[in-house]
Write a protein that holds these residues in place. Sequence first.
Motif, short mmCIF file in Angstrom:
data_model
loop_
_atom_site.label_atom_id
_atom_site.label_comp_id
_atom_site.label_asym_id
_atom_site.label_seq_id
_atom_site.Cartn_x
_atom_site.Cartn_y
_atom_site.Cartn_z
N ARG A 1 0.85 -1.19 0.01
CA ARG A 1 -0.10 0.08 -0.12
C ARG A 1 0.85 1.22 0.01
O ARG A 1 1.72 1.41 0.70
N ALA A 2 0.81 2.09 -0.82
CA ALA A 2 1.50 3.28 -1.08
C ALA A 2 0.77 4.27 0.23
O ALA A 2 -0.42 4.13 0.44
N LEU A 3 1.55 5.47 0.18
CA LEU A 3 1.28 6.54 1.09
C LEU A 3 -0.28 6.79 0.75
O LEU A 3 -1.08 7.23 1.70
N PRO B 95 2.03 12.91 -7.05
CA PRO B 95 1.64 14.12 -6.17
C PRO B 95 1.10 13.89 -4.84
O PRO B 95 1.70 14.66 -3.99
N GLU B 96 0.17 13.10 -4.52
CA GLU B 96 -0.32 12.80 -3.41
C GLU B 96 0.31 12.19 -2.69
O GLU B 96 0.56 12.27 -1.30
N ASP C 90 6.46 14.61 2.21
CA ASP C 90 6.64 15.83 2.64
C ASP C 90 6.24 16.30 4.05
O ASP C 90 6.83 17.01 4.82
N GLY C 91 5.13 15.94 4.24
CA GLY C 91 4.25 16.29 5.53
C GLY C 91 4.75 15.27 6.72
O GLY C 91 4.30 15.78 8.00
N LEU C 92 5.43 14.34 6.45
CA LEU C 92 5.95 13.41 7.62
C LEU C 92 7.14 14.09 8.45
O LEU C 92 7.82 14.76 7.78
N PRO C 93 7.08 13.75 9.66
CA PRO C 93 8.49 14.26 10.54
C PRO C 93 9.31 13.83 9.81
O PRO C 93 9.43 12.69 9.51
#
Length: 86
Positions: free
Chosen positions: A49-51, A69-70, A76-79
Amino acid sequence: MVSVSGTKILPESDVTPRLSHGDGDHERFSHFADKNKITESYVTGAPVRALCGKVWVPSRDPKKYPVCPECKEIYDGLPKGEPSGE
């Protein structure tokens, strides 16, 4: 005893799971997923399963496709991880 009136039974119908997200765009991108799961999938053929939620069995060179892009937005929003100490 409770009486229920007006209950309808829906006719049986074939229900097939939706394996795609609609217009096929997910097939045109490379996706972000756990590296270990992707490696395992190459060996076992188990889907990953992809992000972004896409479920697939990796079989193509992801470098030949633009990044989803999703997936990129989620990644990019992950810590950020801790720097490795030496």
